[in-house]
Scaffold this motif. Structure first.
Motif, short mmCIF file in Angstrom:
data_model
loop_
_atom_site.label_atom_id
_atom_site.label_comp_id
_atom_site.label_asym_id
_atom_site.label_seq_id
_atom_site.Cartn_x
_atom_site.Cartn_y
_atom_site.Cartn_z
N PHE A 284 1.08 3.91 -2.79
CA PHE A 284 0.85 5.42 -2.58
C PHE A 284 1.61 6.32 -3.02
CE2 PHE A 284 1.33 8.89 0.52
CZ PHE A 284 0.07 9.46 0.42
N LEU B 268 -6.31 7.04 -0.63
CA LEU B 268 -5.27 7.81 0.54
C LEU B 268 -4.96 9.02 -0.49
CD1 LEU B 268 -3.74 4.93 2.43
CD2 LEU B 268 -5.52 6.38 3.21
N ASN B 269 -4.42 9.11 -1.57
CA ASN B 269 -3.90 10.22 -2.53
C ASN B 269 -4.86 11.05 -2.57
OD1 ASN B 269 -0.91 10.16 -3.49
ND2 ASN B 269 -1.31 8.15 -3.32
N ILE C 248 0.80 -1.21 -0.03
CA ILE C 248 -0.03 0.07 0.10
C ILE C 248 0.95 1.08 -0.15
CG2 ILE C 248 -1.84 1.15 1.18
CD1 ILE C 248 -2.82 -1.44 2.23
N ALA D 243 -4.51 3.00 -1.98
CA ALA D 243 -3.57 3.90 -2.15
C ALA D 243 -3.91 4.92 -2.80
CB ALA D 243 -2.15 3.12 -2.87
N PHE E 45 1.63 9.12 -5.57
CA PHE E 45 1.75 10.48 -4.70
C PHE E 45 2.70 11.22 -5.82
CE2 PHE E 45 4.18 13.48 -2.12
CZ PHE E 45 3.21 14.28 -1.29
#
Length: 188
Positions: free
Chosen positions: A10, A137-138, A6, A134, A14
């Motif tokens: 990520f 979350l981004n 993850i 991921a 990112f």
């Protein structure tokens, strides 16, 4: 789902989305009188990205392209994106003076060709669940950067923003080389 996978996905996303690197662009748009609705921008970018994450393979099949070939092509795009970040050139990010919420922020700044290519390419090495988490979350990071762009630029300063952009450019370059090397041999 392991946390290392993850975190790896990520970090790739990112670096590709490069919201922190786009911080000066976001602040300039706001200073020029453009409004950027953080919720709407994030929602539009999320819609585009999740459609390609879940439907990208189907789209590839329509064009008779396999995932490994697309991953190699994606590695080349990531390579070019990293060069854009490192060398400060504009390869992908055309700037438009139209509605800043949708164009250029949601598309192509956040949900651009590099991010779409990366999402599909990552499927050759990670599960869809890992990539989805991921990506989510981004998108949270994207929302907060959009919401607090001016404050973040003041807090970080231009030097730190510049260093971050270069650092993530180098990381992205290394990841593109790894993705290319691990997929090119499987094509032959």
């Amino acid at each position: 789902m392991d946390s290392l996978s993850i975190f790896s996905v990520f970090m790739v996303l990112f670096a590709v989305i490069d919201t922190m690197g786009a911080l000066p662009v976001l602040v300039d748009l706001q200073k020029s009188g453009k409004k950027i609705n953080a919720v709407k921008t994030t929602a539009i970018a999320a819609s585009i990205l999740f459609v390609f994450l879940y439907g990208g393979e189907w789209i590839l099949k329509m064009f008779n392209v396999d995932l490994k070939s697309f991953a190699v092509a994606g590695a080349i795009v990531l390579f070019l994106l990293s060069m854009e970040m490192i060398l400060e050139t504009d390869i992908f990010k055309g700037r438009s003076s139209d509605d800043a919420t949708v164009v250029p922020v949601a598309f192509p700044l956040i949900a651009g060709p590099g991010t779409i290519t990366t999402l599909i390419s990552l499927q050759s090495g990670y599960t869809i669940e890992v990539i989805s988490l991921a990506l989510a979350l981004n998108l949270l990071v994207v929302f907060f950067v959009l919401r607090f762009a001016a404050k973040l630029e003041q807090l970080l300063g231009t030097t730190i923003s510049y260093i971050m952009k270069k650092f993530f450019g180098i990381i992205l370059l290394a990841m593109s080389v790894k993705m290319f090397a691990s997929n090119i041999s499987q094509l032959f």
